[in-house]
Design a protein around this motif. Structure first.
Motif: not given
Length: 333
Positions: A97-99, A152-163
């Motif tokens: 599972x991924x998130x 699939x990655x975030x904003x590089x600043x601790x974000x928890x959603x897909x950027x």
């Protein structure tokens, strides 16, 4: 030393704060295995370089495969691989599972809840390292499909959603376990390195020069993660050995095996065979194939070969560190 060919892909992403990213396929395998049977799954590893991100930033990410255009968050399980070893080594765990809002994949865990991994870019906003996808029974991985390998990655600043997400241009052809030729079927292959350190990456080629894309990319066990990714794998791929699937219609078989260090991204050594028929592993599951990497046995009659890792050169030892090499060799003996 082998010359790596670089195949860049540039994608423009619409995520806030992100410019166009470039994904370079340093070593991307030609094949993957359909994961309809959980007992027969296997990872497909890849060495990728992603550029155009924020400099000196830590990104949350997970690995996916996709056939859709445009690509999205994709599907598949994955292994998290770090470029710097810690107490768990380089390979941090395996998750189904991924998130990006879940927990960090760590401590050699086998997770069945949302997990993500991390990488940190350099001053130019780039990161180069190894990633590993495990195809599942999702329709994207149907036998005969061409699947793009992605992050699939975030904003590089601790974000928890897909950027953002980025996928390779080249694809992995999905094979199915079986004994037929001309039907995208494959046979499971086990290689014995005779002492390579666990978590050494392995590239397999159908030519002695190592030209073109590898047939498969994998690693030497142990990786410290118990009972994954399948029964077939953890039963047969024991310490000092690696696993792969070989297409049944691969005329040349496997003729070159390369061993790579994760941390330094350097070639440790390579071993070749001129006709694809290697010295067999002298154990019951592998005797029928007799070391022939063109043998069509599916997952009932396995191929087992001895592909011994030569002692590293002085230059390789300087890169890897003699003490680390010696210690890790002891761990697999």
């Amino acid at each position: 030393m082998k010359t790596i060919r670089w195949f860049p892909l540039i994608l423009a992403l619409s995520a806030t704060g992100l410019t166009a990213q470039t994904l370079t396929e340093v070593a991307l395998p030609r094949y993957g295995i359909n994961g309809n049977s959980t007992a027969l799954r296997a990872p497909s590893a890849a060495w990728l370089t992603i550029s155009g991100l924020q400099p000196n930033a830590t990104y949350r990410y997970y690995v996916s495969g996709d056939t859709n255009v445009p690509t999205g968050t994709g599907a598949g399980n994955y292994f998290g691989i770090n470029s710097v070893a810690n107490n768990a080594g380089y390979i941090q765990g395996y998750t189904t599972q991924k998130g990006l809002g879940g927990s960090l994949l760590a401590n050699d865990e086998f997770a069945m809840a949302n997990r993500y991994s991390e990488f940190t870019t350099d001053a130019s906003g780039s990161y180069s390292g190894w990633f590993a996808l495990v195809p599942t029974g999702n329709n994207r991985f149907a036998v005969g499909n061409e699947v793009r390998f992605g992050l699939v990655f975030n904003d590089g600043a601790g974000g928890t959603s897909v950027a953002g997400n980025i996928y390779t241009t080249s694809t992995l052809l999905m094979l199915g376990p079986g004994t037929a030729e001309g039907a995208n079927q494959a046979t499971f292959l086990v290689g014995d390195s005779l002492g390579a350190p666990g978590e050494t990456m392995v590239l397999l080629y159908d030519n002695v020069a190592g030209a073109g894309r590898p047939i498969w990319a994998t690693w030497v066990e142990p990786d410290g993660i118990a009972d994954v990714p399948s029964t077939l794998w953890h039963t047969n791929v024991t310490a000092g050995r690696w696993g792969a699937y070989v297409p049944n219609d691969l005329a040349n078989g496997i003729r070159r095996v390369e061993y790579w260090d994760i941390g330094s991204l350097s070639l440790i050594a390579a071993v070749t065979d001129d006709d694809g028929v290697w010295t067999p592993i002298p154990e019951a599951p592998f005797l029928t194939a007799n070391g022939d990497t063109r043998f069509n046995g599916g997952t009932t009659t396995l191929i087992g070969i001895i592909a011994p890792i030569p002692e590293p050169s002085a230059a390789a030892l300087a890169l890897l560190g003699l003490g680390v090499w010696g210690l890790r060799r002891k761990l697999v003996r």
